[in-house]
Design a protein around this motif. Structure first.
Motif, PDB file in Angstrom:
ATOM      1  N   GLU A 325       0.924  -1.166  -0.034  1.00  0.00           N
ATOM      2  CA  GLU A 325       0.033  -0.094  -0.023  1.00  0.00           C
ATOM      3  C   GLU A 325       1.011   1.240   0.047  1.00  0.00           C
ATOM      4  O   GLU A 325       0.640   2.306  -0.602  1.00  0.00           O
ATOM      5  N   LEU A 328       3.164   1.333  -3.575  1.00  0.00           N
ATOM      6  CA  LEU A 328       2.527   1.533  -4.628  1.00  0.00           C
ATOM      7  C   LEU A 328       1.027   2.370  -4.531  1.00  0.00           C
ATOM      8  O   LEU A 328       0.396   2.230  -5.828  1.00  0.00           O
ATOM      9  N   LEU A 330      -1.418   1.073  -3.417  1.00  0.00           N
ATOM     10  CA  LEU A 330      -2.484   0.227  -4.266  1.00  0.00           C
ATOM     11  C   LEU A 330      -3.265  -0.335  -3.231  1.00  0.00           C
ATOM     12  O   LEU A 330      -2.864  -1.004  -2.070  1.00  0.00           O
ATOM     13  N   ARG A 331      -4.440   0.064  -3.024  1.00  0.00           N
ATOM     14  CA  ARG A 331      -5.587  -0.347  -1.956  1.00  0.00           C
ATOM     15  C   ARG A 331      -6.443  -1.223  -2.386  1.00  0.00           C
ATOM     16  O   ARG A 331      -7.549  -0.840  -3.395  1.00  0.00           O
ATOM     17  N   ARG A 337      -5.661  -9.075  -0.644  1.00  0.00           N
ATOM     18  CA  ARG A 337      -4.303  -8.519  -0.237  1.00  0.00           C
ATOM     19  C   ARG A 337      -3.365  -9.665   0.662  1.00  0.00           C
ATOM     20  O   ARG A 337      -2.316  -9.737   0.324  1.00  0.00           O
ATOM     21  N   PHE A 603     -11.199  -3.720  -4.961  1.00  0.00           N
ATOM     22  CA  PHE A 603     -10.700  -2.546  -4.406  1.00  0.00           C
ATOM     23  C   PHE A 603     -11.817  -1.839  -3.551  1.00  0.00           C
ATOM     24  O   PHE A 603     -11.497  -0.723  -2.550  1.00  0.00           O
TER      25      PHE A 603
END
Length: 623
Positions: A325, A328, A330-331, A337, A603
């Motif tokens: 997270e 990146l 990136l969530r 995850r 997401f």
């Protein structure tokens, strides 16, 4: 940029605790989750190898590593408490995308090496205690993911209680092991005096340092301290720093005692009788019963190993989430995850065991710790830069003495690692029948990492005034606006964050109001300084944001739009409603990165908390 470990961020309140004991207790917890990383199965392999080959003589390495760990973990906690950023987020905000991708890649290698050790260690423990094959034991560790989800859904305090229970199991097991082994205390004390028997000892010593001072723990600690909600005044931050240092001191000293107990156990049993080559955890387990004369010794050993593997896999998975997270941005959904992070650990373990068999696990565990040690410089050096920076730390930067100590530790680690890499590559070149391949691949790669390390070390000194804030990067301002509009919306508020979403948001606003409306561009500064000092804050990020907002106004005014700007300070979901409710706006336009269908599953849905706090329509446009 979102909060670190958002689902548990500031979930434990330390406010309104009347007694000092209750106040301290409220802060205790994060360091115990960190401490399990210092007693994971990878440590067991290096400690057993060190104790069986060199007796008590490497105990000083454990002590030195523990002092290093305490210093570095306190820096990590300081970063998280003061800036409300974990180490990965701070790196992303500071370095260029190219450097960040490399740092992310190196951090993932460290996580993979660490997870490999934890998965193998727990699988070995299950194998020893229940006689379940190693491959099946590795597959069982998938269940850790669901256990982690269950625990984190119950709250961070429940997770901390679970981990502390496992730490107590490990500690109790080794208290009994020490009673069985009856080590020679005079030799234990002599082992605390620095000595290095030979180069093999150096290899194991570097492995011990890699196993003790772990890169992923630096990322993890800077995030976990943010689970505490406290008064964000200067006094409140000072108090949080003090209590977290106490927490770290107690937890890491407990971890040191466990590591020392493992090495002492190996020295008092295997080294004592001349079994110098016991490095495999399975061999150590097998020989404990005949050497110590009790069946409980191997049982307690296996139980402690499972507890160590279980606890460290949980914290390792959390660290993987933080790194992904943070670097990146990136969530994705927590369960997705964590499955990805767990697979990164399990797949290599299954491949390695399938190809090489169960006999190489000990060597792999030691190698994994050496790999971890090699990654340390790329985590430690940015951390030291961040906590030494006055502008980032808002007056809570570390002292000159602490900076000297920190750079000394970093230098020791980098030099040791440099010697290890040089010796290893030199050995490969001498042993290789076709060294030209190594000269074209391994040698250039080693030099490129050296250049990266030097870049990370010296860049902040060279360009201290040019810090690159990535989450508020200067927008290229090449926006294509539609100027038509026939709506009755004459007073339009638009939030901007200097990202690609601004273009869509502004175009949508102009379609609603056209050239006749008045537009107020709102941006919120989210730094810690902004949260503490409000509009009186004076830091680098605020000045950049203010400059960009004025550039937006000038550019739009030239195109004929009536534009005002408003800079807020603090948390957007609180500050934006305050600005909107005080103004006379017809509508609020916000840009976002929307998604539906499968992306929604991955997401999560886009839900803006502030929509319940404003009294005008909210128009969310997708980028």
């Amino acid at each position: 940029m979102g909060k670190s470990l958002e689902e548990v961020n500031e979930s434990v309140s330390t406010l309104n605790k009347k007694s000092v004991f209750r106040k301290i207790l409220a802060f205790f917890g994060p360091a115990y989750l960190i401490s399990v990383g210092y007693m994971d199965p990878g440590n067991w392999a290096t400690d057993i190898a060190g104790g069986s080959q060199f007796g008590y003589s490497l105990l000083w390495v454990l002590l030195m590593s523990n002092i290093m760990a305490l210093l570095l973990q306190s820096l990590s906690a300081r970063l998280g408490i003061v800036t409300q950023r974990d180490l990965a987020q701070a790196s992303r905000e500071t370095y260029s995308p190219f450097i960040n991708y490399i740092l992310y890649f190196l951090a993932e290698i460290a996580i993979a090496a660490c997870d490999l050790a934890e998965v193998l260690g727990m699988a070995i423990g299950i194998n020893l205690l229940f006689d379940i094959p190693l491959i099946e034991g590795v597959m069982i560790t998938v269940l850790d993911t669901f256990l982690l989800l269950f625990l984190i859904n119950k709250g961070i305090r429940k997770m901390e209680a679970f981990i502390i229970t496992l730490v107590m199991v490990i500690g109790a097991s080794f208290i009994f092991e020490m009673i069985f082994a009856q080590p020679e205390m005079d030799k234990v004390l002599l082992g605390l005096i620095p000595s290095m028997p030979n180069e093999t000892a150096l290899y194991i010593a570097i492995g011990i340092i890699g196993a003790t001072v772990m890169p992923h723990n630096l990322y993890l600690h800077s995030s976990l301290v943010q689970t505490r909600k406290f008064d964000r005044t200067k006094e409140g931050i000072k108090q949080a720093l003090k209590y977290n240092f106490i927490d770290s001191t107690i937890a890491l000293n407990l971890a040191f005692l466990v590591n020392a107990a493992i090495l002492i156990l190996a020295a008092a049993t295997f080294y004592k009788v001349g079994m110098y080559h016991v490095a495999e955890i399975q061999d150590a387990h097998k020989f404990l019963a005949p050497l110590l004369g009790t069946k409980w010794a191997p049982i307690l050993f296996a139980v402690a190993l499972i507890a160590a593997g279980q606890s460290s896999t949980i914290t390792g998975t959390l660290a993987g989430q933080i790194i992904m997270e943070g670097y990146l941005n990136l969530r994705i959904q927590p369960w997705v995850r964590r499955i990805i992070t767990r697979l990164i650990a399990i797949v290599p373990a299954v491949i390695v065991i399938s190809i090489f068999g169960e006999g190489v696990t000990g060597k792999l565990l030691i190698l994994s710790q050496v790999v971890l040690s090699l990654q340390l410089g790329f985590a430690i050096i940015p951390l030291i830069h961040f906590v030494s920076d006055k502008s980032k730390m808002y007056g809570f930067h570390i002292s000159k003495l602490t900076q000297v100590a920190s750079w000394t530790v970093a230098t020791i680690i980098v030099i040791l690692n440099g010697k290890l890499v040089y010796d290893e590559i030199n050995g490969w070149l001498e042993a290789s029948e076709n060294p030209i391949i190594l000269w074209l691949t391994v040698v250039p790669l080693a030099f490129s990492f050296l250049i990266l390390l030097l870049y990370i070390v010296f860049k902040p000194f060279v360009s201290k005034s040019k810090i690159n804030i990535q989450n508020h990067s200067p927008h290229n301002l090449k926006l294509k606006f539609s100027e038509s509009g026939s709506s009755a919306k004459k007073n339009v508020a638009v939030t901007v964050d200097f990202s690609d979403a601004d273009e869509v948001a502004l175009n949508s606003a102009f379609e609603l109001g056209g050239l006749g409306a008045k537009y107020t561009l709102i941006h919120v500064v989210e730094t810690v300084g902004a949260m503490i000092f409000g509009e009186h804050v004076d830091d680098h990020e605020t000045s950049i944001d203010e400059k960009l907002l004025k550039e937006y106004k000038d550019m739009l005014s030239e195109k004929g739009f009536i534009v005002e700007i408003q800079l807020g300070f603090g948390k957007p979901n609180k500050v934006i409603p305050e600005i909107i409710n005080k103004g006379n706006f017809d509508i609020l336009v916000m840009g976002t990165h929307g998604h539906t269908g499968f992306k929604d599953l991955i997401f999560g849905t886009t839900v803006d908390k502030l929509r319940h706090k404003i009294s005008i329509p909210l128009f969310i446009v997708k980028n």
